[in-house]
Scaffold this motif. Structure first.
Motif, PDB file in Angstrom:
ATOM      1  N   TYR A  54       0.820  -1.215   0.000  1.00 56.90           N
ATOM      2  CA  TYR A  54       0.000   0.000   0.000  1.00 56.90           C
ATOM      3  C   TYR A  54       0.856   1.267   0.000  1.00 56.90           C
ATOM      4  N   VAL A  85      -3.208   8.155   2.411  1.00 56.77           N
ATOM      5  CA  VAL A  85      -3.878   6.875   2.171  1.00 56.77           C
ATOM      6  C   VAL A  85      -2.897   5.694   2.211  1.00 56.77           C
ATOM      7  N   LEU A  89      -3.299   2.938   5.108  1.00 55.11           N
ATOM      8  CA  LEU A  89      -3.760   1.576   4.810  1.00 55.11           C
ATOM      9  C   LEU A  89      -2.712   0.536   5.229  1.00 55.11           C
TER      10      LEU A  89
END
Length: 156
Positions: A54, A85, A89
């Motif tokens: 990620y 993000v 994540l």
């Protein structure tokens, strides 16, 4: 490899031990190869490092565009959403996987049947890992210890 949940109720008049008096076999009589609990855990646990992928989202940015009356578009105001993000994540999934692995290990130990004594009339639940390439039906097989004829003794 398969992880199998079992329920065993001892309806006999004596205590039995899983792996000595009762065995897990295939319905057709074939032998089931049980795996040690630690090996089951190492093969089936989540691998948190895979969630680091990620972080590849880090360079992603969101751009706003403005179209003028003459039809020209102007791109401005880049916001680096990937910096929020991607690491978010990755961190969230690392924490979740680590927590799930701890619970899985605890459950495997709590429900380990290897050598478990099952008192008469008791019901136990367990998890066992088996080496199998199929989904053949399983059954429990009871083998009572050999009792010598009256008056005879056995030597170890």
């Amino acid at each position: 490899m398969r992880l199998v949940a079992v329920r065993i109720k001892n309806n006999s008049n004596e205590d039995v031990t899983f792996g000595e008096d009762i065995f897990l076999t295939y319905k057709n009589g074939g032998k089931v190869l049980l795996m040690p609990t630690e090996e089951v855990f190492s093969k089936l646990k989540q691998h948190p490092t895979s969630h680091l992928a990620y972080l590849l989202l880090s360079p992603v940015s969101v751009y706003t565009t403005k179209t003028h009356a003459n039809g020209l578009t102007e791109t401005s105001n880049a916001f680096p959403i990937g910096l929020i993000v991607g690491p978010g994540l990755a961190a969230g999934n690392l924490i979740a996987a680590s927590s799930a692995n701890k619970k899985f290990k605890r459950d495997l130990r709590e429900y380990d049947l290897h050598g478990k004594n099952i008192e008469r009339g008791a019901t136990v639940y367990g998890l066992v890992g088996i080496r199998a390439n199929n989904y053949d039906a399983l059954e429990l097989r009871f083998e009572s210890p050999a009792v010598p004829p009256h008056g005879e003794t056995t030597t170890p």
